[in-house]
Scaffold this motif. Structure first.
Motif, PDB file in Angstrom:
ATOM      1  N   TYR A 143     -17.632  12.807  90.000  1.00 58.17           N
ATOM      2  CA  TYR A 143     -17.853  14.250  90.089  1.00 58.17           C
ATOM      3  C   TYR A 143     -19.108  14.388  90.808  1.00 58.17           C
ATOM      4  CZ  TYR A 143     -20.551  18.233  88.206  1.00 58.17           C
ATOM      5  OH  TYR A 143     -21.513  19.444  87.928  1.00 58.17           O
ATOM      6  N   VAL A 144     -19.121  15.220  91.943  1.00 56.87           N
ATOM      7  CA  VAL A 144     -20.453  15.402  92.496  1.00 56.87           C
ATOM      8  C   VAL A 144     -20.289  16.864  92.899  1.00 56.87           C
ATOM      9  CG1 VAL A 144     -21.481  14.775  94.838  1.00 56.87           C
ATOM     10  CG2 VAL A 144     -20.044  13.053  93.794  1.00 56.87           C
ATOM     11  N   TYR A 145     -20.862  17.610  91.558  1.00 52.23           N
ATOM     12  CA  TYR A 145     -21.036  19.030  91.804  1.00 52.23           C
ATOM     13  C   TYR A 145     -20.065  19.797  91.916  1.00 52.23           C
ATOM     14  CZ  TYR A 145     -25.505  16.841  91.594  1.00 52.23           C
ATOM     15  OH  TYR A 145     -26.810  15.930  91.483  1.00 52.23           O
ATOM     16  N   ASP A 146     -19.454  19.890  93.378  1.00 54.97           N
ATOM     17  CA  ASP A 146     -18.357  20.750  93.756  1.00 54.97           C
ATOM     18  C   ASP A 146     -17.287  20.156  94.248  1.00 54.97           C
ATOM     19  OD1 ASP A 146     -19.687  20.201  96.311  1.00 54.97           O
ATOM     20  OD2 ASP A 146     -19.749  22.383  97.000  1.00 54.97           O
ATOM     21  N   ALA A 147     -17.511  18.733  94.196  1.00 55.51           N
ATOM     22  CA  ALA A 147     -16.368  17.951  94.858  1.00 55.51           C
ATOM     23  C   ALA A 147     -16.021  16.739  93.482  1.00 55.51           C
ATOM     24  CB  ALA A 147     -16.761  17.340  95.946  1.00 55.51           C
ATOM     25  N   LEU A 148     -14.843  16.553  93.810  1.00 52.82           N
ATOM     26  CA  LEU A 148     -14.195  15.180  92.795  1.00 52.82           C
ATOM     27  C   LEU A 148     -13.872  14.175  93.893  1.00 52.82           C
ATOM     28  CD1 LEU A 148     -12.196  17.271  90.512  1.00 52.82           C
ATOM     29  CD2 LEU A 148     -14.459  16.519  90.159  1.00 52.82           C
ATOM     30  N   TYR A 149     -14.001  12.931  93.270  1.00 49.91           N
ATOM     31  CA  TYR A 149     -13.476  11.672  94.101  1.00 49.91           C
ATOM     32  C   TYR A 149     -12.465  11.090  93.066  1.00 49.91           C
ATOM     33  CZ  TYR A 149     -17.349  11.827  97.247  1.00 49.91           C
ATOM     34  OH  TYR A 149     -18.499  12.126  98.275  1.00 49.91           O
ATOM     35  N   CYS A 150     -11.293  10.771  93.695  1.00 49.66           N
ATOM     36  CA  CYS A 150     -10.075  10.217  93.113  1.00 49.66           C
ATOM     37  C   CYS A 150      -9.599   9.145  93.836  1.00 49.66           C
ATOM     38  CB  CYS A 150      -8.989  11.016  92.564  1.00 49.66           C
ATOM     39  SG  CYS A 150      -8.312  11.638  93.854  1.00 49.66           S
ATOM     40  N   LYS A 151      -8.742   8.138  93.133  1.00 48.82           N
ATOM     41  CA  LYS A 151      -8.249   7.050  93.993  1.00 48.82           C
ATOM     42  C   LYS A 151      -7.252   7.693  94.860  1.00 48.82           C
ATOM     43  CE  LYS A 151      -5.517   5.481  90.137  1.00 48.82           C
ATOM     44  NZ  LYS A 151      -5.128   4.500  89.158  1.00 48.82           N
ATOM     45  N   ALA A 156     -16.207  25.980 101.333  1.00 42.44           N
ATOM     46  CA  ALA A 156     -17.360  27.106 101.346  1.00 42.44           C
ATOM     47  C   ALA A 156     -16.990  27.703  99.834  1.00 42.44           C
ATOM     48  CB  ALA A 156     -16.874  28.164 102.216  1.00 42.44           C
ATOM     49  N   LEU A 157     -17.381  26.743  98.844  1.00 37.90           N
ATOM     50  CA  LEU A 157     -17.019  27.212  97.298  1.00 37.90           C
ATOM     51  C   LEU A 157     -18.323  28.333  96.972  1.00 37.90           C
ATOM     52  CD1 LEU A 157     -15.871  27.196  94.696  1.00 37.90           C
ATOM     53  CD2 LEU A 157     -17.385  25.221  94.056  1.00 37.90           C
ATOM     54  N   HIS A 158     -19.451  27.981  97.218  1.00 42.70           N
ATOM     55  CA  HIS A 158     -20.607  29.093  97.001  1.00 42.70           C
ATOM     56  C   HIS A 158     -20.230  30.662  97.468  1.00 42.70           C
ATOM     57  CE1 HIS A 158     -23.371  26.849  94.159  1.00 42.70           C
ATOM     58  NE2 HIS A 158     -22.281  26.085  94.225  1.00 42.70           N
ATOM     59  N   PRO A 159     -20.090  30.749  98.805  1.00 48.69           N
ATOM     60  CA  PRO A 159     -19.810  31.949  99.437  1.00 48.69           C
ATOM     61  C   PRO A 159     -18.858  32.485  98.635  1.00 48.69           C
ATOM     62  CG  PRO A 159     -20.474  30.322 100.966  1.00 48.69           C
ATOM     63  CD  PRO A 159     -20.241  29.541  99.996  1.00 48.69           C
ATOM     64  N   ASN A 160     -17.766  31.840  98.495  1.00 49.45           N
ATOM     65  CA  ASN A 160     -16.486  32.466  97.734  1.00 49.45           C
ATOM     66  C   ASN A 160     -16.635  32.720  96.379  1.00 49.45           C
ATOM     67  OD1 ASN A 160     -14.154  32.450 100.122  1.00 49.45           O
ATOM     68  ND2 ASN A 160     -14.653  30.635 100.166  1.00 49.45           N
ATOM     69  N   ILE A 161     -17.632  32.062  95.436  1.00 54.77           N
ATOM     70  CA  ILE A 161     -17.692  32.669  94.478  1.00 54.77           C
ATOM     71  C   ILE A 161     -18.581  33.813  94.286  1.00 54.77           C
ATOM     72  CG2 ILE A 161     -19.303  31.961  92.350  1.00 54.77           C
ATOM     73  CD1 ILE A 161     -18.394  28.844  92.628  1.00 54.77           C
ATOM     74  N   ALA A 162     -19.479  33.867  95.363  1.00 53.17           N
ATOM     75  CA  ALA A 162     -20.289  35.139  95.471  1.00 53.17           C
ATOM     76  C   ALA A 162     -19.483  36.231  95.814  1.00 53.17           C
ATOM     77  CB  ALA A 162     -21.413  34.924  96.623  1.00 53.17           C
ATOM     78  N   MET A 163     -18.572  36.089  96.624  1.00 57.96           N
ATOM     79  CA  MET A 163     -17.828  37.263  96.999  1.00 57.96           C
ATOM     80  C   MET A 163     -17.102  37.713  95.703  1.00 57.96           C
ATOM     81  SD  MET A 163     -18.493  37.824 100.081  1.00 57.96           S
ATOM     82  CE  MET A 163     -19.918  37.197  99.802  1.00 57.96           C
ATOM     83  N   SER A 164     -16.619  36.723  94.970  1.00 57.26           N
ATOM     84  CA  SER A 164     -15.570  37.099  93.766  1.00 57.26           C
ATOM     85  C   SER A 164     -16.687  37.731  92.718  1.00 57.26           C
ATOM     86  CB  SER A 164     -15.208  35.801  93.075  1.00 57.26           C
ATOM     87  OG  SER A 164     -14.722  36.170  91.922  1.00 57.26           O
ATOM     88  N   LEU A 165     -17.866  37.299  92.288  1.00 57.86           N
ATOM     89  CA  LEU A 165     -18.668  37.746  91.484  1.00 57.86           C
ATOM     90  C   LEU A 165     -19.394  39.015  91.773  1.00 57.86           C
ATOM     91  CD1 LEU A 165     -20.913  34.513  90.495  1.00 57.86           C
ATOM     92  CD2 LEU A 165     -18.952  35.629  89.241  1.00 57.86           C
ATOM     93  N   TYR A 166     -19.589  39.315  93.125  1.00 60.03           N
ATOM     94  CA  TYR A 166     -20.431  40.502  93.364  1.00 60.03           C
ATOM     95  C   TYR A 166     -19.497  41.591  94.116  1.00 60.03           C
ATOM     96  CZ  TYR A 166     -24.899  38.266  92.431  1.00 60.03           C
ATOM     97  OH  TYR A 166     -25.879  37.736  91.728  1.00 60.03           O
ATOM     98  N   GLY A 167     -18.134  41.141  94.647  1.00 60.35           N
ATOM     99  CA  GLY A 167     -17.299  42.084  95.187  1.00 60.35           C
ATOM    100  C   GLY A 167     -15.855  42.069  94.681  1.00 60.35           C
ATOM    101  N   GLY A 168     -15.533  40.876  93.898  1.00 56.58           N
ATOM    102  CA  GLY A 168     -14.000  40.713  93.742  1.00 56.58           C
ATOM    103  C   GLY A 168     -13.224  40.720  94.990  1.00 56.58           C
ATOM    104  N   VAL A 169     -13.659  40.219  95.987  1.00 59.03           N
ATOM    105  CA  VAL A 169     -12.555  40.307  97.323  1.00 59.03           C
ATOM    106  C   VAL A 169     -11.495  39.198  96.962  1.00 59.03           C
ATOM    107  CG1 VAL A 169     -14.750  40.741  98.569  1.00 59.03           C
ATOM    108  CG2 VAL A 169     -14.062  38.447  98.215  1.00 59.03           C
ATOM    109  N   LYS A 170     -10.430  39.653  97.599  1.00 57.83           N
ATOM    110  CA  LYS A 170      -9.320  38.819  97.676  1.00 57.83           C
ATOM    111  C   LYS A 170      -8.883  38.047  98.862  1.00 57.83           C
ATOM    112  CE  LYS A 170      -7.633  41.783  93.986  1.00 57.83           C
ATOM    113  NZ  LYS A 170      -6.692  42.319  93.120  1.00 57.83           N
TER     114      LYS A 170
END
Length: 511
Positions: free
Chosen positions: A478-486, A370-384
């Motif tokens: 790299y796929v936007y909000d995800a990474l693929y590694c071996k 849930a990266l984008h919801p949690n970024i939104a919480m940080s940017l607009y509210g600074g929630v922890k």
């Protein structure tokens, strides 16, 4: 008398300042009341409708009404849309031969059948005129494999640079468009330009570019490679090729991708088909909820629910386009996409991408929950604390997948569409102050501002991750909000991603 006049003027100015302050205060109070009304008037009985378009943040589904859009600039850089991301793959450039372009089969024959007088408006040399048409078409080739009704923004400035002859400022691209749009009562055009309700081309100067697509008869056609032969076209192509390579190498994510390409083993067609059989047997659905299906030489119209299916044969054609000649040079986005990077692998169907190997090892996907919801919480509210799809699903008594899918578009919606989303109820009850700030921001700076901020922060986070991972001589897809590694790097990459997200004060976990 002079003193009286000066005193009167002073009094009038003082009164004017007081009145101005009152007006400003009233306006601010009215704006505040308007913002509060947006929340107070929310109807909790409103559910999301299947008819409401979803603009996917990760998967990038492009559905929009141009009557009301004023925020698209086309190739001034493109991902989509949400056109800001995938729509940025104009004039795709491969790492191999800059001379080669790909077009759908049938285009060459259609161009040769055009009246000579139509082609001569482009250039007196018929073959040169046709080659310029090929170049224009190459901008639309990727759309051949789109499952939706894909329209592509094409900037007039870029088209002019692509198609002009030398330094001649004649607008050759307009004549190319006329030729490709030519049709009669018995023939169809090669391309179509999107129209609005008044039957005018959809564009607004300085805001968004015209949109084009190939005629439906070229949909899902196989591709053929065309080698450019005219010096002027080759010079422009080579210059663009070098510029794109330079831009990619100077970008941390782009440089990482170029490094990982040499380590990649691609699946064969037979392996992909066998994997498709296994997935179909298990009832596999794509991230958009589409059921994987073999066409088996049937028409798509054979299926009544064609919109809810994704077809193996079409996925294979897309795969071949993306990696058949070589890998696309990573394309760096502009501010609208936050600098997201587009390449062969994040444009690839996810079920095929998962079969790719790095250093002959299977790969594993690592993404932030849930990266984008949690970024939104940080940017607009600074929630922890962390927002999770599970928590919201339980609170709303809905399926987790429904919540996850809706989260892809929620913060990108207009305010009125947000209010129709089932997620609005949760944020209204649990995160009202943050929701209020988001609404005010959208009203002040346009509804796309929230997603632009989320994209930008996401790219900053992923850049931090990639740079740290590369320092350990590990390279990832790299796929936007995800990474693929071996698989053998999974633990180390997970730890680096965890430390990186913490440094940005975003509260989430690795999935």
């Amino acid at each position: 008398m002079i003193l009286i006049t000066l005193y009167s003027t002073f009094i009038l100015c003082a009164i004017g300042r007081v009145v101005l302050k009152i007006i400003i205060k009233v306006n601010k109070e009215n704006e505040k009341e308007d913002d509060e009304d947006l929340l107070i008037n929310y109807n909790f009985q409103t559910n999301i409708s299947s008819n409401n378009p979803i603009n996917y943040v990760t998967d990038q589904n492009y559905q929009c009404e141009f009557e009301s859009r004023s925020d698209i600039t086309g190739n001034s850089r493109d991902f989509e849309t949400n056109n800001q991301v995938e729509n940025d793959v104009t004039f795709p450039i491969y790492l191999s031969d800059y001379k080669c372009i790909q077009i759908p089969r049938g285009i060459r024959r259609a161009l040769n059948r055009l009246p000579k007088k139509v082609l001569r408006k482009i250039n007196s040399d018929k073959d040169l005129a046709i080659e310029k048409c090929f170049i224009f078409i190459s901008n639309l080739t990727y759309s051949v494999f789109r499952e939706d009704e894909f329209w592509k923004n094409l900037s007039s400035k870029i088209l002019h640079d692509q198609l002009k002859t030398g330094s001649d400022n004649t607008y050759t691209y307009k004549r190319v468009i006329e030729a490709l749009s030519y049709c009669t009562n018995t023939t169809f055009p090669i391309i179509e330009c999107r129209k609005n309700s008044s039957n005018n081309d959809t564009y607004q100067e300085g805001k968004y570019s015209k949109q084009y697509r190939l005629h439906y008869s070229f949909k899902n056609q196989n591709l053929e490679s065309i080698n450019l032969v005219y010096d002027d076209n080759l010079k422009k192509r080579r210059k663009y090729h070098v510029a794109q390579c330079s831009q990619a190498i100077q970008n941390s994510i782009g440089k990482n991708l170029i490094n990982v390409y040499s380590k990649i083993t691609l699946p064969t067609t037979n392996e992909i088909q066998e994997r498709a059989k296994e997935l179909i047997k298990s009832g596999y659905k794509s991230k958009k909820g589409k059921l994987l299906t073999f066409l088996n030489k049937k028409s798509k119209n054979y299926y009544k629910d064609v919109e809810s299916r994704t077809f193996v044969e079409e996925n294979l054609k897309q795969f071949e386009y993306l990696v058949g000649s070589n890998y696309l040079i990573p394309k760096i986005g502009d501010y609208k996409s936050g600098g997201r990077v587009v390449d062969s692998f994040n444009l690839m169907p996810s079920w095929i991408r998962s079969m790719v190997k790095i250093d002959s090892e299977p790969i594993v996907e690592l993404d932030f929950m849930a990266l984008h919801p949690n970024i939104a919480m940080s940017l607009y509210g600074g929630v922890k604390y962390q927002i999770t799809h599970e928590e919201i699903a339980n609170d709303l008594n809905r399926e987790k997948n429904e919540v996850k899918l809706e989260h892809l578009s929620f913060f990108n919606k207009r305010v009125e569409d947000m209010k129709r989303s089932p997620l609005f109820e949760y944020y209204f009850k649990r995160e009202k102050n943050i929701l209020q700030k988001i609404i005010i921001d959208k009203k002040s700076n346009g509804y796309k501002i929230t997603s632009q901020k989320l994209f930008k922060k996401e790219v900053e986070i992923m850049t931090t991750c990639v740079e740290a991972i590369n320092r350990h001589n590990i390279y990832v897809l790299y796929v936007y909000d995800a990474l693929y590694c071996k698989v053998s790097d999974k633990v180390q990459v997970s730890e680096i991603m965890k430390r990186s997200i913490e440094s940005h004060l975003i509260h989430t976990t690795i999935g």
